[in-house]
Scaffold this motif. Structure first.
Motif, PDB file in Angstrom:
ATOM      1  N   ALA A  70       0.802  -1.224   0.000  1.00 32.92           N
ATOM      2  CA  ALA A  70       0.000   0.000   0.000  1.00 32.92           C
ATOM      3  C   ALA A  70       0.835   1.274   0.000  1.00 32.92           C
ATOM      4  O   ALA A  70       0.280   2.370  -0.152  1.00 32.92           O
ATOM      5  CB  ALA A  70      -0.937   0.007   1.207  1.00 32.92           C
ATOM      6  N   GLY A  71       2.139   1.159   0.173  1.00 27.12           N
ATOM      7  CA  GLY A  71       2.995   2.342   0.162  1.00 27.12           C
ATOM      8  C   GLY A  71       3.195   2.984   1.515  1.00 27.12           C
ATOM      9  O   GLY A  71       3.776   4.063   1.610  1.00 27.12           O
ATOM     10  N   MET A  72       2.739   2.320   2.569  1.00 25.32           N
ATOM     11  CA  MET A  72       2.901   2.871   3.917  1.00 25.32           C
ATOM     12  C   MET A  72       4.277   2.554   4.495  1.00 25.32           C
ATOM     13  O   MET A  72       4.741   3.225   5.419  1.00 25.32           O
ATOM     14  CB  MET A  72       1.806   2.323   4.829  1.00 25.32           C
ATOM     15  N   LEU A  73       4.912   1.516   3.973  1.00 20.17           N
ATOM     16  CA  LEU A  73       6.257   1.134   4.398  1.00 20.17           C
ATOM     17  C   LEU A  73       7.130   0.989   3.157  1.00 20.17           C
ATOM     18  O   LEU A  73       6.650   0.603   2.096  1.00 20.17           O
ATOM     19  CB  LEU A  73       6.228  -0.196   5.164  1.00 20.17           C
ATOM     20  N   ARG A  74       8.391   1.308   3.299  1.00 16.47           N
ATOM     21  CA  ARG A  74       9.323   1.249   2.163  1.00 16.47           C
ATOM     22  C   ARG A  74      10.186  -0.013   2.269  1.00 16.47           C
ATOM     23  O   ARG A  74      10.897  -0.202   3.261  1.00 16.47           O
ATOM     24  CB  ARG A  74      10.223   2.490   2.149  1.00 16.47           C
ATOM     25  N   PRO A  75      10.130  -0.881   1.273  1.00 14.25           N
ATOM     26  CA  PRO A  75      10.928  -2.108   1.339  1.00 14.25           C
ATOM     27  C   PRO A  75      12.407  -1.807   1.138  1.00 14.25           C
ATOM     28  O   PRO A  75      12.774  -0.818   0.499  1.00 14.25           O
ATOM     29  CB  PRO A  75      10.374  -2.939   0.188  1.00 14.25           C
ATOM     30  N   SER A  76      13.249  -2.696   1.656  1.00 19.27           N
ATOM     31  CA  SER A  76      14.686  -2.552   1.453  1.00 19.27           C
ATOM     32  C   SER A  76      15.154  -3.228   0.168  1.00 19.27           C
ATOM     33  O   SER A  76      16.236  -2.940  -0.333  1.00 19.27           O
ATOM     34  CB  SER A  76      15.448  -3.140   2.649  1.00 19.27           C
ATOM     35  N   ARG A  77      14.311  -4.121  -0.364  1.00 22.16           N
ATOM     36  CA  ARG A  77      14.653  -4.811  -1.607  1.00 22.16           C
ATOM     37  C   ARG A  77      13.381  -5.363  -2.217  1.00 22.16           C
ATOM     38  O   ARG A  77      12.402  -5.637  -1.523  1.00 22.16           O
ATOM     39  CB  ARG A  77      15.644  -5.958  -1.339  1.00 22.16           C
ATOM     40  N   GLY A  78      13.407  -5.551  -3.532  1.00 21.59           N
ATOM     41  CA  GLY A  78      12.317  -6.231  -4.205  1.00 21.59           C
ATOM     42  C   GLY A  78      11.445  -5.317  -5.044  1.00 21.59           C
ATOM     43  O   GLY A  78      11.613  -4.094  -5.061  1.00 21.59           O
ATOM     44  N   GLU A  79      10.513  -5.935  -5.758  1.00 25.24           N
ATOM     45  CA  GLU A  79       9.613  -5.227  -6.654  1.00 25.24           C
ATOM     46  C   GLU A  79       8.161  -5.484  -6.258  1.00 25.24           C
ATOM     47  O   GLU A  79       7.812  -6.570  -5.805  1.00 25.24           O
ATOM     48  CB  GLU A  79       9.809  -5.685  -8.101  1.00 25.24           C
ATOM     49  N   ILE A  80       7.328  -4.457  -6.467  1.00 21.46           N
ATOM     50  CA  ILE A  80       5.880  -4.589  -6.361  1.00 21.46           C
ATOM     51  C   ILE A  80       5.331  -4.092  -7.686  1.00 21.46           C
ATOM     52  O   ILE A  80       5.322  -2.888  -7.948  1.00 21.46           O
ATOM     53  CB  ILE A  80       5.314  -3.767  -5.191  1.00 21.46           C
ATOM     54  N   LEU A  81       4.907  -5.006  -8.527  1.00 24.79           N
ATOM     55  CA  LEU A  81       4.492  -4.662  -9.885  1.00 24.79           C
ATOM     56  C   LEU A  81       2.972  -4.587  -9.958  1.00 24.79           C
ATOM     57  O   LEU A  81       2.283  -5.591  -9.740  1.00 24.79           O
ATOM     58  CB  LEU A  81       5.008  -5.691 -10.883  1.00 24.79           C
ATOM     59  N   PRO A 112       4.661   6.700  -2.619  1.00 24.29           N
ATOM     60  CA  PRO A 112       3.814   7.155  -1.508  1.00 24.29           C
ATOM     61  C   PRO A 112       2.435   6.508  -1.573  1.00 24.29           C
ATOM     62  O   PRO A 112       1.937   6.171  -2.661  1.00 24.29           O
ATOM     63  CB  PRO A 112       3.715   8.669  -1.727  1.00 24.29           C
ATOM     64  N   SER A 113       1.806   6.358  -0.410  1.00 25.06           N
ATOM     65  CA  SER A 113       0.532   5.637  -0.358  1.00 25.06           C
ATOM     66  C   SER A 113      -0.560   6.313  -1.176  1.00 25.06           C
ATOM     67  O   SER A 113      -1.399   5.631  -1.774  1.00 25.06           O
ATOM     68  CB  SER A 113       0.080   5.484   1.097  1.00 25.06           C
ATOM     69  N   HIS A 114      -0.573   7.649  -1.249  1.00 24.19           N
ATOM     70  CA  HIS A 114      -1.626   8.306  -2.023  1.00 24.19           C
ATOM     71  C   HIS A 114      -1.477   8.023  -3.524  1.00 24.19           C
ATOM     72  O   HIS A 114      -2.465   7.945  -4.249  1.00 24.19           O
ATOM     73  CB  HIS A 114      -1.634   9.821  -1.759  1.00 24.19           C
ATOM     74  N   VAL A 115      -0.242   7.844  -3.969  1.00 21.54           N
ATOM     75  CA  VAL A 115      -0.005   7.493  -5.371  1.00 21.54           C
ATOM     76  C   VAL A 115      -0.511   6.074  -5.639  1.00 21.54           C
ATOM     77  O   VAL A 115      -1.188   5.813  -6.638  1.00 21.54           O
ATOM     78  CB  VAL A 115       1.492   7.612  -5.719  1.00 21.54           C
ATOM     79  N   VAL A 116      -0.185   5.154  -4.739  1.00 23.54           N
ATOM     80  CA  VAL A 116      -0.616   3.764  -4.882  1.00 23.54           C
ATOM     81  C   VAL A 116      -2.143   3.684  -4.893  1.00 23.54           C
ATOM     82  O   VAL A 116      -2.741   3.001  -5.717  1.00 23.54           O
ATOM     83  CB  VAL A 116      -0.023   2.899  -3.748  1.00 23.54           C
ATOM     84  N   GLY A 138      -6.575  -0.367  -3.248  1.00 20.35           N
ATOM     85  CA  GLY A 138      -7.219   0.063  -2.011  1.00 20.35           C
ATOM     86  C   GLY A 138      -6.860  -0.838  -0.845  1.00 20.35           C
ATOM     87  O   GLY A 138      -6.407  -1.973  -1.027  1.00 20.35           O
ATOM     88  N   GLN A 139      -7.075  -0.316   0.360  1.00 20.48           N
ATOM     89  CA  GLN A 139      -6.775  -1.077   1.579  1.00 20.48           C
ATOM     90  C   GLN A 139      -7.865  -0.827   2.607  1.00 20.48           C
ATOM     91  O   GLN A 139      -8.231   0.324   2.860  1.00 20.48           O
ATOM     92  CB  GLN A 139      -5.414  -0.667   2.145  1.00 20.48           C
TER      93      GLN A 139
END
Length: 234
Positions: free
Chosen positions: A48-59, A69-73, A79-80
């Protein structure tokens, strides 16, 4: 529609997600199950963009949204419905719903969507002027779902939607998730009731200590001895 690839997340020195990968096809219900502390909510919040990962992809439809940022997502259509409902207690039911339509994608059809939510959840229509903080837990969960839908998401992540609800209200809330899915909404379901979530899901993932340890069709995992012993007490 949504692909997570080799996702890592840490809180300081503590690793919450370790190489998590999963797929959410369009139109599916995908369940994520696991014990408390397994990383389920951390995964939802990272997507949801509330936490920033240290590695990896979310496609999301092929576009990497990891760290956005969560508002962009949200405005992209993800939605969440958060654990604990998190309605605005001092705003009315109607005002809570209108807050859900503040996203650019939800503004154009705000009035029509408001009527649609009241038709979908008649109890909210009856209480449209009531302060959200005075609603029952089940009514607040309905409001949280309806508020999310006001933003016209294409995929909704439900984080423990039945937590703390009566059995009758659990049926209503999970029934609403099923009906939304039948209407075309893609759903990610994190649910304490493992048996129910696996019955509903076309695909499911088991998280343990931040890692995916099992995956497969929901009903197949329901028959898996490791799942039955760990989560169903069988």
């Amino acid at each position: 529609m949504l692909q997570v690839r080799n996702l890592d997340l840490s809180y300081g020195d503590a690793q919450a997600l370790d190489g998590v990968s999963l797929d959410v096809p369009a139109g599916a219900i995908v369940a994520i199950v696991g014990a408390n502390g397994a990383g389920k909510t951390s995964l939802i919040r990272t997507i949801a963009g509330m936490l920033r990962p240290s590695r990896g992809e979310i496609l999301w439809k092929g576009r990497d949204i990891a760290g956005q940022p969560s508002h962009v997502v949200c405005d992209l259509g993800v939605g969440q419905v958060a654990e604990g409902r998190q309605v605005f207690p001092t705003l009315s039911v109607r005002e809570n719903l209108l807050m859900g339509s503040m996203l650019a994608r939800g503004r154009a059809r705000r009035a029509a969507n408001l009527e649609r939510m009241f038709a979908m959840f008649p109890r909210l229509a009856d209480r449209h002027a009531q302060l959200a903080g005075t609603l029952s837990g089940g009514e607040q969960q309905m409001l949280a779902i309806a508020r999310c839908l006001m933003g016209e998401p294409e995929l909704v992540m439900f984080d423990e939607p039945s937590l703390g609800l009566s059995p009758a209200m659990v049926q209503q809330v999970l029934g609403a998730v099923v009906e939304l899915n039948r209407a075309g909404l893609t759903c990610v379901l994190v649910e304490q009731n493992v048996a129910v979530s696996l019955r509903l899901a076309s695909r499911a993932y088991v998280l343990e200590n931040g890692r995916v340890t099992l995956s497969g069709a929901g009903r197949d995992l329901l028959e898996d001895d490791r799942v039955r012993q760990a989560y169903l007490g069988l």
